[in-house]
Design a protein around this motif. Sequence first.
Motif, PDB file in Angstrom:
ATOM      1  N   HIS A  52       0.860  -1.185   0.000  1.00  0.00           N
ATOM      2  CA  HIS A  52       0.000   0.000   0.000  1.00  0.00           C
ATOM      3  C   HIS A  52       0.890   1.227   0.000  1.00  0.00           C
ATOM      4  N   GLN A  53       0.750   2.069  -1.021  1.00  0.00           N
ATOM      5  CA  GLN A  53       1.604   3.251  -1.124  1.00  0.00           C
ATOM      6  C   GLN A  53       0.914   4.434  -0.470  1.00  0.00           C
ATOM      7  N   ARG A  54       1.631   5.075   0.409  1.00  0.00           N
ATOM      8  CA  ARG A  54       1.120   6.274   1.056  1.00  0.00           C
ATOM      9  C   ARG A  54       1.510   7.483   0.212  1.00  0.00           C
ATOM     10  N   PRO A  55       0.632   8.474   0.137  1.00  0.00           N
ATOM     11  CA  PRO A  55       0.975   9.656  -0.645  1.00  0.00           C
ATOM     12  C   PRO A  55       2.164  10.395  -0.025  1.00  0.00           C
ATOM     13  N   ARG A  56       3.009  10.927  -0.884  1.00  0.00           N
ATOM     14  CA  ARG A  56       4.161  11.698  -0.407  1.00  0.00           C
ATOM     15  C   ARG A  56       3.729  13.067   0.047  1.00  0.00           C
ATOM     16  N   GLU A  57       4.529  13.657   0.891  1.00  0.00           N
ATOM     17  CA  GLU A  57       4.209  15.000   1.375  1.00  0.00           C
ATOM     18  C   GLU A  57       4.301  15.990   0.236  1.00  0.00           C
ATOM     19  N   GLY A  58       3.357  16.909   0.198  1.00  0.00           N
ATOM     20  CA  GLY A  58       3.354  17.919  -0.821  1.00  0.00           C
ATOM     21  C   GLY A  58       2.599  17.530  -2.080  1.00  0.00           C
TER      22      GLY A  58
END
Length: 61
Positions: A52-58
């Motif tokens: 599961h990929q978490r969204p990157r900051e920004g």
Amino acid sequence: MHTAVILLTATVIGLVIGGLTFLSDFSAPGAVLAGRGAGGLSVPVLRLQIPHQRPREGCLP
């Protein structure tokens, strides 16, 4: 998105296993049971295999 990919992959696995079972036995109930079993049992395995990929900051959602 992660859940959709897993459920779609499990559906394809179930259809393939069910189709192959039907072609080998020519038994529709047996093919349905094999396909549903393969699809259902593949969900926990796919959850472990597909990260599961978490969204990157920004990044925008």
